[in-house]
Write an enzyme that holds these catalytic residues in place. Sequence first.
Site, PDB file in Angstrom:
ATOM      1  N   ASP A  41      -2.829   4.183 -11.053  1.00 46.32           N
ATOM      2  CA  ASP A  41      -2.114   4.767  -9.914  1.00 46.32           C
ATOM      3  C   ASP A  41      -0.720   5.227 -10.351  1.00 46.32           C
ATOM      4  O   ASP A  41       0.022   5.820  -9.574  1.00 46.32           O
ATOM      5  CB  ASP A  41      -2.072   3.817  -8.701  1.00 46.32           C
ATOM      6  CG  ASP A  41      -1.371   2.503  -8.993  1.00 46.32           C
ATOM      7  OD1 ASP A  41      -0.947   2.292 -10.148  1.00 46.32           O
ATOM      8  OD2 ASP A  41      -1.239   1.678  -8.058  1.00 46.32           O
ATOM      9  N   SER A  42      -0.403   5.030 -11.643  1.00 45.75           N
ATOM     10  CA  SER A  42       0.792   5.651 -12.226  1.00 45.75           C
ATOM     11  C   SER A  42       0.688   7.173 -12.134  1.00 45.75           C
ATOM     12  O   SER A  42       1.679   7.872 -12.335  1.00 45.75           O
ATOM     13  CB  SER A  42       0.964   5.218 -13.690  1.00 45.75           C
ATOM     14  OG  SER A  42      -0.250   5.391 -14.405  1.00 45.75           O
ATOM     15  N   LYS A 110      -9.631  -1.682 -11.075  1.00 48.99           N
ATOM     16  CA  LYS A 110      -8.532  -2.629 -11.340  1.00 48.99           C
ATOM     17  C   LYS A 110      -7.722  -2.793 -10.064  1.00 48.99           C
ATOM     18  O   LYS A 110      -7.465  -1.811  -9.365  1.00 48.99           O
ATOM     19  CB  LYS A 110      -7.641  -2.094 -12.465  1.00 48.99           C
ATOM     20  CG  LYS A 110      -6.395  -2.932 -12.710  1.00 48.99           C
ATOM     21  CD  LYS A 110      -5.678  -2.523 -13.962  1.00 48.99           C
ATOM     22  CE  LYS A 110      -4.707  -1.378 -13.786  1.00 48.99           C
ATOM     23  NZ  LYS A 110      -3.621  -1.625 -12.796  1.00 48.99           N
ATOM     24  N   GLU A 112      -4.264  -5.101  -8.243  1.00 57.46           N
ATOM     25  CA  GLU A 112      -3.076  -5.912  -8.519  1.00 57.46           C
ATOM     26  C   GLU A 112      -3.091  -7.200  -7.700  1.00 57.46           C
ATOM     27  O   GLU A 112      -3.439  -7.181  -6.519  1.00 57.46           O
ATOM     28  CB  GLU A 112      -1.811  -5.117  -8.176  1.00 57.46           C
ATOM     29  CG  GLU A 112      -1.610  -3.908  -9.066  1.00 57.46           C
ATOM     30  CD  GLU A 112      -0.311  -3.163  -8.760  1.00 57.46           C
ATOM     31  OE1 GLU A 112       0.503  -3.637  -7.949  1.00 57.46           O
ATOM     32  OE2 GLU A 112      -0.115  -2.088  -9.361  1.00 57.46           O
ATOM     33  N   GLU A 175       1.469  -7.359 -17.045  1.00 57.00           N
ATOM     34  CA  GLU A 175       2.530  -6.344 -17.118  1.00 57.00           C
ATOM     35  C   GLU A 175       3.902  -7.010 -17.142  1.00 57.00           C
ATOM     36  O   GLU A 175       4.280  -7.743 -16.225  1.00 57.00           O
ATOM     37  CB  GLU A 175       2.419  -5.367 -15.939  1.00 57.00           C
ATOM     38  CG  GLU A 175       3.483  -4.261 -16.009  1.00 57.00           C
ATOM     39  CD  GLU A 175       3.201  -3.035 -15.155  1.00 57.00           C
ATOM     40  OE1 GLU A 175       2.088  -2.915 -14.600  1.00 57.00           O
ATOM     41  OE2 GLU A 175       4.108  -2.189 -15.061  1.00 57.00           O
TER      42      GLU A 175
END
Length: 260
Positions: A41-42, A110, A112, A175
Amino acid sequence: MTAGAIKRRKGKAHFPIATAYDAPFAQFVEAAGIDVVLVGDSVGNVVLGFDETTPVTLESIIYHTQAVARGTTRAHIMADMPFGSYQVSNEDALRSAIRLVKEGGACSVKLEGGRDQAERIRAITGAGIPVVGHIGVTPQTAGLGPGFKMRTHRDRLIDDARSVEVAGAYAIVLEVVDYEISREITELLSIPTIGIGSGPQCDAQVLVLHDILGMYPHSPSFAKRYAEMGSLATKALQTYAQEVRDGVFPPAMQVAERVP
Ligand code: KIV
């Protein structure tokens, strides 16, 4: 490249992962021998011009995942679940994950979060979709806590990592986690850890494509710029513009054949 094959890399040679968001760059990634591609989503920051990842929609990720799928032949495509696509309920999370796989062509998804998202991971893996966890700095909710600062709460990080593994994830992104804690988590878990700004002990490393290629003047301190493509692109465009202004391009003699 299946999720199972990635899981079996645990404890073997370190492996690279790069993000990609469109067909040509996915092709470059695969041609470089990188066989795991993350449609992160970057995309919101590096392609769509947002300051954060929260505005990224499920439709955007599906669209970019489709392009990456068209640009690759055998790479594993991991698609990010954007903010809002999995927080409301297990049913919602599963529906979003199914869309990423069926419409986007993702091989895994993926999301978070640690212990707080274990239920969601269980719901998605329970339906047969491989999931990657993501702890440490979690950009979708960075505004809530210490932002993008290095995470150093050992007990909490270890608890989150364990919960993600127990819930059924086949790998986990760490991260900007303290290097020593990353090493400890990597030793404790039986699934691969994928580090970003979390040190060399992780089983894999992931970087954002635009950081690797030096597309923008600034990149995070943990990222290494392997090229300066931003300035290269500007120079190429300046040369083109100048040649048009000077009448150098196109050349006077017509080129007969057409490129198919
Ligand atoms: O969105 C993304 O690119 C990511 C990586 C930074 C891990 O989640």
